[in-house]
Scaffold this motif. Sequence first.
Motif: not given
Length: 131
Positions: A2-18, A34-39, A43-49
């Motif tokens: 993540s880079g944008d302060p409005s985005e969650f960190d990777a661990q929090r994104l994982y929690g939201v995703m799961t 709904c899922f504030p990750c960097s652009a 693709a990583f988050w979609l593949d992980a999902r």
Amino acid sequence: MSGDPSEFDAQRLYGVMTALVCCNDGDLIDDPACFPCSADSRAFWLDARDMIAAIRTDYDYVASPEFTDSIAGKSDQYVTTATRMAAQKSAEYKSDFDAAIQDALNSDRIFDLIPTSAHAGLREILAEINA
């Protein structure tokens, strides 16, 4: 990731995703609102999902390493009874799976529940998130 302060960190994104996958709302990950990750990580988050959703859809406790280990060397009657009991508890085992996948950044429990063929892919996702 993540880079944008409005985005969650990777661990929090994982929690939201799961959590979304476990509620059968994984498609919400497609929506940046709904899922504030960097652009560049979308693709990583979609593949992980997709991988986690597939593992969850195909989940069968009777095929898990945990169950297989529990019946190793047991009589045919024991195996038949244990398999029947496991089928009756499928909702409970699905709930256990959901808890384990959501806690996979902190615990290896999920690897007792999913086929060994899925271990490498999930470990790659978790390593990327923890990096």
